[in-house]
Design a protein around this motif. Structure first.
Motif, PDB file in Angstrom:
ATOM      1  N   ARG A  19      45.885  49.002  40.185  1.00 19.15           N
ATOM      2  CA  ARG A  19      45.030  48.764  41.347  1.00 19.15           C
ATOM      3  C   ARG A  19      45.704  48.987  42.697  1.00 19.15           C
ATOM      4  O   ARG A  19      45.053  48.871  43.739  1.00 19.15           O
ATOM      5  CB  ARG A  19      44.505  47.319  41.307  1.00 19.15           C
ATOM      6  CG  ARG A  19      43.601  47.006  40.129  1.00 19.15           C
ATOM      7  CD  ARG A  19      42.392  47.915  40.100  1.00 19.15           C
ATOM      8  NE  ARG A  19      41.393  47.491  39.124  1.00 19.15           N
ATOM      9  CZ  ARG A  19      40.377  48.243  38.743  1.00 19.15           C
ATOM     10  NH1 ARG A  19      40.228  49.468  39.244  1.00 19.15           N
ATOM     11  NH2 ARG A  19      39.504  47.803  37.873  1.00 19.15           N
ATOM     12  N   PRO A  32      32.360  43.736  50.780  1.00 18.47           N
ATOM     13  CA  PRO A  32      31.898  43.598  49.392  1.00 18.47           C
ATOM     14  C   PRO A  32      30.387  43.724  49.269  1.00 18.47           C
ATOM     15  O   PRO A  32      29.634  43.247  50.118  1.00 18.47           O
ATOM     16  CB  PRO A  32      32.376  42.194  48.997  1.00 18.47           C
ATOM     17  CG  PRO A  32      32.554  41.473  50.298  1.00 18.47           C
ATOM     18  CD  PRO A  32      32.974  42.500  51.294  1.00 18.47           C
ATOM     19  N   THR A  36      29.563  36.547  44.284  1.00 17.41           N
ATOM     20  CA  THR A  36      29.218  35.773  43.092  1.00 17.41           C
ATOM     21  C   THR A  36      29.654  34.332  43.290  1.00 17.41           C
ATOM     22  O   THR A  36      30.778  34.066  43.711  1.00 17.41           O
ATOM     23  CB  THR A  36      29.872  36.335  41.811  1.00 17.41           C
ATOM     24  OG1 THR A  36      31.292  36.307  41.949  1.00 17.41           O
ATOM     25  CG2 THR A  36      29.419  37.750  41.549  1.00 17.41           C
ATOM     26  N   GLN A  46      34.518  36.164  36.386  1.00 17.02           N
ATOM     27  CA  GLN A  46      33.634  36.644  37.446  1.00 17.02           C
ATOM     28  C   GLN A  46      33.690  38.157  37.602  1.00 17.02           C
ATOM     29  O   GLN A  46      32.670  38.804  37.792  1.00 17.02           O
ATOM     30  CB  GLN A  46      33.991  35.970  38.771  1.00 17.02           C
ATOM     31  CG  GLN A  46      33.593  34.511  38.826  1.00 17.02           C
ATOM     32  CD  GLN A  46      33.395  34.039  40.248  1.00 17.02           C
ATOM     33  OE1 GLN A  46      32.457  34.450  40.919  1.00 17.02           O
ATOM     34  NE2 GLN A  46      34.278  33.194  40.722  1.00 17.02           N
ATOM     35  N   ASP A  47      34.885  38.736  37.587  1.00 22.51           N
ATOM     36  CA  ASP A  47      34.992  40.187  37.662  1.00 22.51           C
ATOM     37  C   ASP A  47      34.788  40.819  36.285  1.00 22.51           C
ATOM     38  O   ASP A  47      34.151  41.866  36.154  1.00 22.51           O
ATOM     39  CB  ASP A  47      36.365  40.603  38.201  1.00 22.51           C
ATOM     40  CG  ASP A  47      36.524  40.266  39.670  1.00 22.51           C
ATOM     41  OD1 ASP A  47      35.519  40.289  40.391  1.00 22.51           O
ATOM     42  OD2 ASP A  47      37.652  39.981  40.101  1.00 22.51           O
ATOM     43  N   TRP A  50      31.422  41.914  34.813  1.00 20.31           N
ATOM     44  CA  TRP A  50      30.848  43.123  35.418  1.00 20.31           C
ATOM     45  C   TRP A  50      31.773  44.309  35.207  1.00 20.31           C
ATOM     46  O   TRP A  50      31.848  45.206  36.036  1.00 20.31           O
ATOM     47  CB  TRP A  50      30.577  42.890  36.906  1.00 20.31           C
ATOM     48  CG  TRP A  50      29.866  41.597  37.178  1.00 20.31           C
ATOM     49  CD1 TRP A  50      30.345  40.527  37.865  1.00 20.31           C
ATOM     50  CD2 TRP A  50      28.554  41.227  36.726  1.00 20.31           C
ATOM     51  NE1 TRP A  50      29.420  39.516  37.892  1.00 20.31           N
ATOM     52  CE2 TRP A  50      28.318  39.907  37.194  1.00 20.31           C
ATOM     53  CE3 TRP A  50      27.561  41.876  35.985  1.00 20.31           C
ATOM     54  CZ2 TRP A  50      27.120  39.231  36.943  1.00 20.31           C
ATOM     55  CZ3 TRP A  50      26.379  41.196  35.721  1.00 20.31           C
ATOM     56  CH2 TRP A  50      26.167  39.897  36.200  1.00 20.31           C
ATOM     57  N   ASP A  52      35.083  44.553  35.190  1.00 14.88           N
ATOM     58  CA  ASP A  52      36.294  44.649  36.015  1.00 14.88           C
ATOM     59  C   ASP A  52      36.152  45.687  37.124  1.00 14.88           C
ATOM     60  O   ASP A  52      36.925  46.636  37.217  1.00 14.88           O
ATOM     61  CB  ASP A  52      37.515  44.981  35.147  1.00 14.88           C
ATOM     62  CG  ASP A  52      37.835  43.858  34.186  1.00 14.88           C
ATOM     63  OD1 ASP A  52      37.850  42.707  34.629  1.00 14.88           O
ATOM     64  OD2 ASP A  52      38.053  44.139  33.003  1.00 14.88           O
ATOM     65  N   ARG A  53      35.188  45.492  37.976  1.00 13.56           N
ATOM     66  CA  ARG A  53      34.981  46.430  39.083  1.00 13.56           C
ATOM     67  C   ARG A  53      36.207  46.427  39.997  1.00 13.56           C
ATOM     68  O   ARG A  53      36.908  45.423  40.116  1.00 13.56           O
ATOM     69  CB  ARG A  53      33.731  46.049  39.864  1.00 13.56           C
ATOM     70  CG  ARG A  53      32.474  46.077  39.008  1.00 13.56           C
ATOM     71  CD  ARG A  53      31.231  45.963  39.840  1.00 13.56           C
ATOM     72  NE  ARG A  53      30.937  47.226  40.501  1.00 13.56           N
ATOM     73  CZ  ARG A  53      29.919  47.383  41.347  1.00 13.56           C
ATOM     74  NH1 ARG A  53      29.128  46.372  41.636  1.00 13.56           N
ATOM     75  NH2 ARG A  53      29.683  48.556  41.901  1.00 13.56           N
ATOM     76  N   PRO A  55      38.815  46.359  43.253  1.00 14.30           N
ATOM     77  CA  PRO A  55      38.858  45.458  44.401  1.00 14.30           C
ATOM     78  C   PRO A  55      37.933  45.935  45.514  1.00 14.30           C
ATOM     79  O   PRO A  55      37.714  47.135  45.693  1.00 14.30           O
ATOM     80  CB  PRO A  55      40.327  45.538  44.859  1.00 14.30           C
ATOM     81  CG  PRO A  55      41.081  46.012  43.670  1.00 14.30           C
ATOM     82  CD  PRO A  55      40.144  46.892  42.908  1.00 14.30           C
ATOM     83  N   HIS A  57      34.678  45.174  45.864  1.00 16.48           N
ATOM     84  CA  HIS A  57      33.254  45.215  45.524  1.00 16.48           C
ATOM     85  C   HIS A  57      32.633  43.821  45.400  1.00 16.48           C
ATOM     86  O   HIS A  57      31.456  43.644  45.706  1.00 16.48           O
ATOM     87  CB  HIS A  57      33.034  45.976  44.216  1.00 16.48           C
ATOM     88  CG  HIS A  57      33.247  47.449  44.333  1.00 16.48           C
ATOM     89  ND1 HIS A  57      32.237  48.320  44.684  1.00 16.48           N
ATOM     90  CD2 HIS A  57      34.355  48.207  44.181  1.00 16.48           C
ATOM     91  CE1 HIS A  57      32.710  49.552  44.734  1.00 16.48           C
ATOM     92  NE2 HIS A  57      33.988  49.514  44.427  1.00 16.48           N
ATOM     93  N   ILE A  58      33.398  42.849  44.913  1.00 11.96           N
ATOM     94  CA  ILE A  58      32.841  41.526  44.637  1.00 11.96           C
ATOM     95  C   ILE A  58      33.647  40.457  45.375  1.00 11.96           C
ATOM     96  O   ILE A  58      34.864  40.359  45.201  1.00 11.96           O
ATOM     97  CB  ILE A  58      32.849  41.209  43.127  1.00 11.96           C
ATOM     98  CG1 ILE A  58      32.039  42.260  42.354  1.00 11.96           C
ATOM     99  CG2 ILE A  58      32.266  39.820  42.874  1.00 11.96           C
ATOM    100  CD1 ILE A  58      32.070  42.040  40.841  1.00 11.96           C
ATOM    101  N   THR A  60      34.318  36.705  45.353  1.00 12.01           N
ATOM    102  CA  THR A  60      34.122  35.684  44.330  1.00 12.01           C
ATOM    103  C   THR A  60      34.361  34.284  44.879  1.00 12.01           C
ATOM    104  O   THR A  60      35.301  34.042  45.634  1.00 12.01           O
ATOM    105  CB  THR A  60      35.068  35.907  43.134  1.00 12.01           C
ATOM    106  OG1 THR A  60      36.421  35.863  43.587  1.00 12.01           O
ATOM    107  CG2 THR A  60      34.796  37.241  42.469  1.00 12.01           C
TER     108      THR A  60
END
Length: 226
Positions: A19, A32, A36, A46-47, A50, A52-53, A55, A57-58, A60
């Motif tokens: 990443r 983001p 969530t 949490q990631d 979905w 593992d989208r 970094p 995007h979500i 948390t």
């Protein structure tokens, strides 16, 4: 204990490799797509749920019972941890993610039916859930098994958190609030680990949700029918 720390840092080496480049594009700001609000239960990723989208995007936020509110001197309000991305990063979709077999909902249910004591910080969180669940507990069938009661209340709790978001003047009007239940007890289907859509901006009707999201029809099912 020391080996756990070592293993975590070895895992972080993999994260750096996988990443590092993604993070390089996010050093100046974040925007983001989704917030969530999930239960902090270690079984609820949490990631991961979905896929593992990457970094960025979500955004948390987790706590026991996937609550969106906090108590302040001026009253009960939508928590700053929840509001921040909705107000300051342009995030317009919030997912409230409950899960089957929730321990926090179980504690609130037991407190409302038999009484509950714990450390003050934990009691504080459970009392917030009690405020949201008391009416529902009173309307449950008298002979319902605790496991079934809890799973219905998990869904009802998601509904209440969506309601708080929709009713709050602090939440921007452009925000869409989506309610989901993460199922790893095979309650909704045999797709263990599946997320099931139960609420969008207060809409709880299965047929209405299926009309809005026909591609998700198999993931739309409710235990608590109003």
């Amino acid at each position: 204990m020391e080996e756990i720390v070592r293993e975590l840092f070895r895992a972080n080496d993999h994260h750096v490799t996988a990443r590092g480049d993604d993070l390089g594009t996010l050093q100046e700001k974040q925007q983001p797509e989704v917030l969530t609000v999930s239960c902090g239960d270690s079984r609820v990723l949490q990631d991961g749920m979905w896929d593992d989208r990457p970094p960025g995007h979500i955004f948390t936020h987790s706590n026991i019972g996937n609550r969106v509110r906090q108590r302040t001197e001026s009253g009960t309000v939508v928590a700053g941890d929840v509001l921040y991305p909705l107000v300051h990063t342009g995030t317009e979709t919030v997912l409230v993610v409950g899960h089957t077999g929730c321990g926090a909902v179980t504690a609130a249910y037991q407190s409302l039916t038999d009484g509950f004591t714990d450390r003050p910080g934990i009691e504080h969180c459970v009392r917030l859930l009690e405020d949201d669940l008391a009416e529902a507990v009173d309307s449950l069938p008298g002979d319902i098994a605790e496991e079934n009661a809890v799973n219905r209340l998990v869904e009802y709790n998601v509904d209440r958190q969506i309601e708080h978001l929709c009713d709050s003047a602090d939440v921007p009007e452009a925000v869409t609030a989506v309610g989901v239940v993460y199922d790893f007890h095979d309650v909704y289907s045999d797709k263990r680990g599946g997320a099931h859509l139960v609420n969008v901006d207060g809409q709880r009707g299965e047929s209405a949700l299926a009309a809005q999201y026909p591609e998700l029809a198999e993931r739309i099912r409710r235990l608590w029918v109003y």
